[in-house]
Design a protein around this motif. Structure first.
Motif, short mmCIF file in Angstrom:
data_model
loop_
_atom_site.label_atom_id
_atom_site.label_comp_id
_atom_site.label_asym_id
_atom_site.label_seq_id
_atom_site.Cartn_x
_atom_site.Cartn_y
_atom_site.Cartn_z
N VAL A 73 -9.04 -0.48 8.54
CA VAL A 73 -9.22 -0.92 9.93
C VAL A 73 -10.57 -0.43 10.46
O VAL A 73 -11.34 -1.18 11.06
N GLU B 10 6.53 11.56 -2.70
CA GLU B 10 6.68 10.49 -1.72
C GLU B 10 5.73 10.69 -0.52
O GLU B 10 5.14 9.75 0.00
N GLU C 86 2.23 9.72 -1.30
CA GLU C 86 2.15 8.25 -1.40
C GLU C 86 2.01 7.61 -0.02
O GLU C 86 1.17 6.74 0.21
N ILE C 87 2.85 8.10 0.89
CA ILE C 87 2.81 7.56 2.26
C ILE C 87 1.47 7.87 2.92
O ILE C 87 0.84 7.02 3.55
N MET D 248 -3.65 -12.99 5.97
CA MET D 248 -4.01 -12.48 7.30
C MET D 248 -5.55 -12.46 7.46
O MET D 248 -6.11 -12.96 8.41
N LEU D 249 -6.20 -11.86 6.40
CA LEU D 249 -7.66 -11.76 6.42
C LEU D 249 -8.30 -13.15 6.43
O LEU D 249 -9.22 -13.44 7.18
N LEU E 235 -13.34 -2.38 8.95
CA LEU E 235 -13.38 -3.75 9.48
C LEU E 235 -13.93 -3.77 10.91
O LEU E 235 -14.76 -4.62 11.25
N ALA F 116 -4.89 2.26 5.06
CA ALA F 116 -4.79 1.23 6.11
C ALA F 116 -5.72 1.57 7.27
O ALA F 116 -6.47 0.71 7.76
N VAL F 117 -5.69 2.84 7.69
CA VAL F 117 -6.55 3.27 8.80
C VAL F 117 -8.02 3.11 8.41
O VAL F 117 -8.85 2.62 9.20
N GLY G 133 -1.29 5.69 1.56
CA GLY G 133 -1.17 4.32 2.06
C GLY G 133 -1.61 4.22 3.50
O GLY G 133 -2.37 3.31 3.88
N ALA G 134 -1.15 5.18 4.31
CA ALA G 134 -1.49 5.14 5.74
C ALA G 134 -2.99 5.33 5.94
O ALA G 134 -3.62 4.61 6.72
#
Lengths: 385, 210
Positions: free
Chosen positions: A308, A293, A296-297, A1-2, A311, A304-305, A300-301
């Motif tokens: 973004v 759990e 972990e979520i 993607m990148l 970037l 990702a944020v 990960g979230a």
């Protein structure tokens, strides 16, 4: 993607100009041939100034006409202007027309050439357009502006048999306490002189979002012309350094400032999210070895944020446009005199701040006056590029 | 868990893609250039300013030519009056080709008047004088007595002037141009016809240029 996204940024390779020859006109034309259309006016302007200084008036005329065709129109909603205002594009993506002092000089030089070609009314039109280009496009009080534009406007009117009194009054108001020479309708030699190195541009601020001008007082402050024992003073009436730094902010500065704020906020949000992600990651496994759990979520979230945000911040371009008409003079001067037809020997001298002659710059010239010819225009520059 | 993870990661990735799209070269505008388009000179093109443009030239010179043909001194003249064109005076802030208005008026009059108006060529006076002198010299050399030669004087002088008012504010740039033309009797200095046309244009530059 990148990789795909980055691959999209690649366009065809720019054409490279041939190796420089040292001749600013040859090199300028080569650069004009190979540079993108958005830089066309920049090269037109630079080449025109160089051509004027070596007496290649035809070349200067063509280049200035091309430049004025761009800067003289209304630069409305265009794709390049929209991009320049956009968050992810640099200001320099817009078509270059220059800052007001640069636009003024394109008209000023063209005005000199019109006068040289025996068209003082078109010369006056150029000086008037230059004065309009120098005016503020908002409702702030007008700072002290150019002396010569109004002075030459009035002088052309006098030469055309009209009344230049209003323009002279405006010029005198801008000149302050320094008295301007009265118009001499019978003068047949018009001397335009320029000296010193003009302003350069640079970008400052955290992201280079602030357009700034590098101004350094040039050594030459005045000039004088000696014509067969008669001395004609050529004082500096206008200073482009002063004009560049006193005009105040642009609407584009506000846009760039907002881009810089956006870049900062996006970056900070990214940093914060990544820090949060790291903190959450430390809690994925508790002391008793149980896997969480939720942590972990969250990690990960937030990662990702954060990515973004980083970037987006990296992709935001807030840098000010520093493309610059880099061979402009600092100071402008003018004088007029009457000379009979024939050849005349002239000595041009440049003076420093103390009024001392800069001997290495002194030049001997010959001026030919055609019998019955209209005004003879003499363009003298300390600059040789 | 995987569903939840997807529900969070997918929008974030999408947002990243959107962000990147800012630097994707979706195409250089007009990469292939813009094909040459023939535009009628009385229609505005896509390159425009607030100055004198071809559509102004066409509409104004058409109007002036029509008006001149209706002037009684021209329309009812027994012999075709001779007109000389005086260069247009430009008092605006726009450098122009000063002859272009009069050239178009002249060509319009020539094509419409069917010989009702004659124009005297003052642009090529030097060449005409040179030719006359050569002819006279040759006639003298051959022993002929040359007739008293001279150029014809004009019955009327057609002159024009462009005046303008320009303003620039935060609302944009505005230019008003007044085009005035007049026909003067060369013998009496009487103005036999005068007409004006006015055009005002305004526009605001993109914020990127302000």
């Amino acid at each position: 993607m990148l990789l795909l996204a980055l691959a999209g940024c690649v366009t065809s390779l720019p054409r490279r100009p041939p190796p420089p020859t040292g001749d600013p006109i040859v090199d300028g034309n080569a650069a004009l041939e190979t540079s993108p259309p958005k830089d066309r006016v920049l090269w037109d302007d630079r080449i025109a100034a160089s051509a004027l200084r070596v007496g290649r008036y035809g070349e200067a005329r063509v280049k200035l006409d091309d430049s004025i065709a761009q800067i003289g129109g209304i630069l409305g909603d265009s794709e390049s202007a929209r991009r320049a205002r956009g968050v992810f594009h640099a200001e320099s993506e817009k078509i270059f027309v220059g800052e007001p002092y640069e636009r003024v000089m394109a008209y000023y030089y063209r005005g000199i050439l019109y006068w040289r070609d025996g068209e003082p009314d078109n010369a006056r039109a150029c000086f008037r357009s230059a004065a309009l280009a120098s005016s503020l496009a908002d409702d702030r009080p007008v700072p002290e502006t150019y002396v010569l534009l109004d002075y030459l406007d009035g002088y052309a009117s006098v030469k055309l048999g009209g009344d230049g009194a209003d323009a002279f009054r405006r010029a005198q108001a801008n000149a302050g306490n320094r008295p301007l020479p009265a118009y001499d309708a019978r003068a047949n030699v018009l001397v335009f002189a320029e000296f010193g190195q003009g302003p350069q541009k640079y970008a400052s601020g955290r992201y280079g979002e602030k357009l700034r001008f590098l101004v350094a007082d040039s050594r030459v402050h005045d000039a004088r012309l000696t014509v067969e024992g008669r001395v004609v003073q050529l004082p500096a009436y206008d200073d482009l350094d002063y004009q560049a730094i006193t005009r105040g902010g642009r609407v584009m500065d506000y846009i760039l400032e907002r881009k810089a704020v956006f870049k900062t906020v996006a970056g900070s949000a990214g940093d914060l999210a990544l820090a949060g992600s790291a903190a959450a990651a430390t809690r994925i496994y508790s002391e008793n070895g149980r896997r969480s759990e939720g942590a972990e979520i969250t990690a990960g979230a937030l990662a990702a944020v954060g990515a973004v945000g980083e970037l987006v911040s990296a992709a935001t371009v807030a840098r000010a446009d520093t493309r610059c008409w880099n061979n402009l003079p600092q100071r402008l001067s003018f004088s007029s005199l009457s000379l009979p037809p024939g050849n005349h020997s002239l000595t041009l001298e440049f003076l420093d701040a103390q009024g001392l002659v800069c001997r290495e710059l002194t030049r001997e010239l010959t001026l030919h006056i055609d019998p019955g010819a209209p005004d003879t225009v003499l363009f003298l520059s300390e600059l040789n590029r | 868990m995987i569903r939840l993870f997807r529900s969070l990661i997918a929008p974030a990735t999408g947002a990243a893609a959107v962000a990147f799209s800012g630097c994707v070269s979706e195409g250089v505008p007009n990469a292939g250039g813009v094909p040459v388009t023939e535009v009628r000179p009385d229609q505005p093109g896509f390159v425009s300013g607030t100055g004198v443009e071809s559509q102004d030239l066409v509409s104004i010179s058409d109007r002036m030519a029509k008006a001149i043909l209706g002037v009684p001194e021209i329309a009812r003249a027994k012999t075709a009056p001779h007109v000389v064109l005086d260069p247009v005076v430009n008092n605006t802030r726009f450098p122009i080709d000063k002859d272009i208005f009069l050239i178009r008026i002249r060509t319009q009059l020539n094509s419409r008047s069917m010989g009702k108006v004659r124009f005297l060529d003052r642009d090529t006076m030097r060449a005409l004088e040179r030719e006359r002198d050569i002819r006279l010299a040759s006639e003298r050399a051959s022993g002929d007595t040359p007739p008293a030669a001279g150029f014809r004087g004009a019955d009327f002088v057609l002159s024009g002037k462009l005046d303008g008012i320009s303003t620039r504010t935060s609302q944009g740039t505005s230019d008003y141009i007044l085009y005035s033309f007049r026909l003067t009797d060369a013998r009496t200095s009487e103005i036999v016809w005068e007409d004006t046309a006015e055009i005002k244009k305004q526009g605001l530059e993109d914020a990127a240029y302000r």
